[in-house]
Design a protein around this motif. Sequence first.
Motif, mmCIF file in Angstrom:
data_model
loop_
_atom_site.group_PDB
_atom_site.id
_atom_site.type_symbol
_atom_site.label_atom_id
_atom_site.label_comp_id
_atom_site.label_asym_id
_atom_site.label_seq_id
_atom_site.Cartn_x
_atom_site.Cartn_y
_atom_site.Cartn_z
ATOM 1 N N UNK A 1 8.317 -4.126 12.540
ATOM 2 C CA UNK A 1 8.220 -4.118 11.073
ATOM 3 C C UNK A 1 6.993 -3.326 10.618
ATOM 4 N N UNK A 2 5.881 -3.468 11.316
ATOM 5 C CA UNK A 2 4.677 -2.720 10.949
ATOM 6 C C UNK A 2 4.902 -1.215 11.069
ATOM 7 N N UNK A 3 5.574 -0.796 12.134
ATOM 8 C CA UNK A 3 5.813 0.635 12.333
ATOM 9 C C UNK A 3 6.807 1.164 11.307
ATOM 10 N N UNK A 4 7.827 0.366 11.005
ATOM 11 C CA UNK A 4 8.778 0.773 9.963
ATOM 12 C C UNK A 4 8.051 0.956 8.637
ATOM 13 N N UNK A 5 7.180 0.005 8.286
ATOM 14 C CA UNK A 5 6.449 0.083 7.023
ATOM 15 C C UNK A 5 5.516 1.288 7.004
ATOM 16 N N UNK A 6 4.757 1.492 8.084
ATOM 17 C CA UNK A 6 3.829 2.622 8.148
ATOM 18 C C UNK A 6 4.567 3.949 8.044
ATOM 19 N N UNK A 7 5.680 4.064 8.744
ATOM 20 C CA UNK A 7 6.422 5.329 8.742
ATOM 21 C C UNK A 7 7.018 5.598 7.371
ATOM 22 N N UNK A 8 7.504 4.536 6.709
ATOM 23 C CA UNK A 8 8.017 4.701 5.347
ATOM 24 C C UNK A 8 6.897 5.132 4.405
ATOM 25 N N UNK A 9 5.711 4.547 4.582
ATOM 26 C CA UNK A 9 4.556 4.900 3.759
ATOM 27 C C UNK A 9 4.217 6.377 3.909
ATOM 28 N N UNK A 10 4.185 6.855 5.147
ATOM 29 C CA UNK A 10 3.888 8.267 5.398
ATOM 30 C C UNK A 10 4.950 9.150 4.742
ATOM 31 N N UNK A 11 6.209 8.802 4.971
ATOM 32 C CA UNK A 11 7.291 9.610 4.414
ATOM 33 C C UNK A 11 7.293 9.624 2.902
ATOM 34 N N UNK A 12 7.026 8.468 2.291
ATOM 35 C CA UNK A 12 7.006 8.415 0.834
ATOM 36 C C UNK A 12 5.884 9.282 0.280
ATOM 37 N N UNK A 13 4.719 9.253 0.917
ATOM 38 C CA UNK A 13 3.626 10.072 0.382
ATOM 39 C C UNK A 13 3.829 11.553 0.653
ATOM 40 N N UNK A 14 4.569 11.900 1.706
ATOM 41 C CA UNK A 14 4.958 13.309 1.845
ATOM 42 C C UNK A 14 5.820 13.721 0.652
ATOM 43 N N UNK A 15 6.751 12.868 0.265
ATOM 44 C CA UNK A 15 7.570 13.125 -0.922
ATOM 45 C C UNK A 15 6.694 13.215 -2.167
#
Length: 255
Positions: free
Chosen positions: A196-210
């Motif tokens: 869950x932590x990795x899913x959240x972190x990866x989503x955070x990175x992807x969202x800020x790239x957007x």
Amino acid sequence: MTRIKQGPWTRIRPLQRDELDPYTQAGMMTGELTWGGNPNNLCKVMAYTPRLLQTEVEYCNTFIFDPRTLRGDVQEAGFNDRFIKELVISRTSLINRARYSVTHHSVIGMSLFANAGRRDEAIPKYLHLHEHEKHPEAYTERERIVLDYTAKVTRDAHLVTDQEFQELRRVLTEHNRKDDQLKNLTTEEMSRHVDAQIVELTWLIGHFCLLNRWFTALQVPDESPEDEWNFAAVYEEVVPEQIRRRNDQILRSEE
């Protein structure tokens, strides 16, 4: 045209509350109250698409600002602490040279650390964040490995190796075992929590790239003395000069 004073803008003029219907105004005010309590150009530009403005705040809070949130025994949000999230956001934004994200999250991150009595610790972390790998002394092992992962996902997610992914799992697990609320999880429960932590972190990175690309393509401006809220004064007050100067050096090639 709006009756509210407005600072300079370039490609897209930020809309003002007096130009919006009451329902969209409410969405803008929710964003303002949730994200710092001040009128901001993020919400004012997003207001061109009212439904996006209305849904963005709650959506983003789930993986950026929400603390550890439970529904009964089920954790729903806040799998990573806010400190590591802010470092991840700023690392991503520095790579992408996104002015609005870099400046605003410099303020948010420095304020977060300062309010926790950790300002002196935060200064080298933020000063060297654009090249964190060259300054291992400024970061914990967990921070270094999370930031390594952040940089690769931001630049090219294909570059992340299985070995690096396992290292990420290892440092998160070790960190969790020191957390009173997590240390007694079974091996299976801990593995799921780390997922869950990795899913959240990866989503955070992807969202800020957007978001970085959105800010940059539309040239969303920082709030100036001519706006309702003078972000420039807050930025100068909260963010140390050497970090502001580093930010300017990185962002200069964007202009």
